[in-house]
Motif scaffolding. Structure first.
Motif, PDB file in Angstrom:
ATOM      1  N   VAL A 119       0.634  -1.278  -0.053  1.00  0.00           N
ATOM      2  CA  VAL A 119       0.075   0.106  -0.067  1.00  0.00           C
ATOM      3  C   VAL A 119       1.033   1.144   0.025  1.00  0.00           C
ATOM      4  N   LYS A 120       0.293   2.236  -1.118  1.00  0.00           N
ATOM      5  CA  LYS A 120       1.519   2.987  -0.923  1.00  0.00           C
ATOM      6  C   LYS A 120       0.508   4.040  -0.327  1.00  0.00           C
ATOM      7  N   ARG A 121       1.747   5.124   0.601  1.00  0.00           N
ATOM      8  CA  ARG A 121       1.385   5.844   1.438  1.00  0.00           C
ATOM      9  C   ARG A 121      -0.069   7.106   1.362  1.00  0.00           C
ATOM     10  N   LEU A 127      -8.058   3.669   4.205  1.00  0.00           N
ATOM     11  CA  LEU A 127      -8.054   2.411   4.202  1.00  0.00           C
ATOM     12  C   LEU A 127      -8.260   2.083   5.840  1.00  0.00           C
ATOM     13  N   GLN A 128      -7.314   3.495   7.177  1.00  0.00           N
ATOM     14  CA  GLN A 128      -7.034   3.264   8.006  1.00  0.00           C
ATOM     15  C   GLN A 128      -8.248   3.917   8.619  1.00  0.00           C
ATOM     16  N   THR A 129      -9.121   4.915   7.621  1.00  0.00           N
ATOM     17  CA  THR A 129      -9.805   5.202   8.339  1.00  0.00           C
ATOM     18  C   THR A 129     -11.630   4.534   8.420  1.00  0.00           C
ATOM     19  N   ILE A 130     -11.675   3.582   7.440  1.00  0.00           N
ATOM     20  CA  ILE A 130     -12.703   2.474   7.207  1.00  0.00           C
ATOM     21  C   ILE A 130     -12.354   1.492   8.317  1.00  0.00           C
ATOM     22  N   ALA A 144       9.978  -3.578   2.112  1.00  0.00           N
ATOM     23  CA  ALA A 144      11.511  -2.903   2.759  1.00  0.00           C
ATOM     24  C   ALA A 144      11.569  -1.568   1.712  1.00  0.00           C
ATOM     25  N   GLU A 145      11.368  -1.772   0.538  1.00  0.00           N
ATOM     26  CA  GLU A 145      11.873  -0.371  -0.719  1.00  0.00           C
ATOM     27  C   GLU A 145      10.895   0.806  -0.603  1.00  0.00           C
ATOM     28  N   GLU A 146       9.457  -0.133   0.285  1.00  0.00           N
ATOM     29  CA  GLU A 146       8.362   0.924   0.025  1.00  0.00           C
ATOM     30  C   GLU A 146       7.955   0.960   1.220  1.00  0.00           C
ATOM     31  N   GLU A 147       8.429   0.888   2.626  1.00  0.00           N
ATOM     32  CA  GLU A 147       8.402   1.400   3.791  1.00  0.00           C
ATOM     33  C   GLU A 147       7.561   2.012   3.896  1.00  0.00           C
ATOM     34  N   THR A 148       6.368   1.821   4.616  1.00  0.00           N
ATOM     35  CA  THR A 148       4.689   2.924   5.406  1.00  0.00           C
ATOM     36  C   THR A 148       5.109   3.210   7.102  1.00  0.00           C
ATOM     37  N   PRO A 149       4.986   4.233   7.021  1.00  0.00           N
ATOM     38  CA  PRO A 149       5.107   4.914   7.828  1.00  0.00           C
ATOM     39  C   PRO A 149       4.961   3.396   9.540  1.00  0.00           C
TER      40      PRO A 149
END
Length: 157
Positions: A119-121, A127-130, A144-149
């Motif tokens: 999932v991109k930032r 997604l979090q809200t739903i 690892a290369e697209e690490e989200t918070p």
């Protein structure tokens, strides 16, 4: 692996993104997962919206009407169930919004879990809200290369 998110996000109904962005390793992991007996599995793309297909017979294709597919599913199923949505979070073809899906889920008492893969930032807030607004949880698996918070995380709300 996405299978860990599916294991801990058991549901009555699964909504699986079968769009082109889910091809390759993502689709392979979804196909390998032993979904619970009796659970209904829906897939969606801009080309189709189907229930209980053999996932192995599908090839990811088309765009991603995530919110429209979720809204349509919410209209069809009975109240007080749990849906787990499997997605990369991208929505590039919906006529409905995440807010409309949240409102309908809340009216019907339906919990929505999110299992996100790569999932991109930019897609995280919706997604979090739903998940939070419907009493569900969110599990995110990232490279690892697209690490989200959040990294590899289960966030129960």
């Amino acid at each position: 692996m996405i299978t860990r998110g599916l294991e801990i996000s058991e549901a009555d109904v699964y909504l699986v993104d079968a769009s082109y962005s889910m091809r390759g390793e993502k689709w392979g992991q979804i196909n390998a997962f032993p979904f619970p007996k009796g659970a209904k599995i829906y897939t969606y793309t801009t080309f189709n919206y189907n229930c209980d297909l053999d996932l192995r017979s599908l090839r990811p294709i088309g765009n991603t009407p995530l919110w429209s597919a979720l809204y349509q599913l919410l209209e069809q199923i009975e109240s007080r169930q749990t849906i787990t949505v499997v997605t990369d979070g991208e929505d590039n073809a919906s006529k409905k919004t995440s807010e409309e899906a949240i409102a309908l889920a809340k009216r019907k008492g339906i919990h929505i879990n999110i299992v996100g893969f790569d999932v991109k930032r930019a897609y995280l807030p919706a997604l979090q809200t739903i998940a939070k607004e419907t009493g569900g949880s969110i599990y995110l698996e990232t490279r690892a290369e697209e690490e989200t918070p959040l990294g590899r995380t289960l966030l129960p709300y």
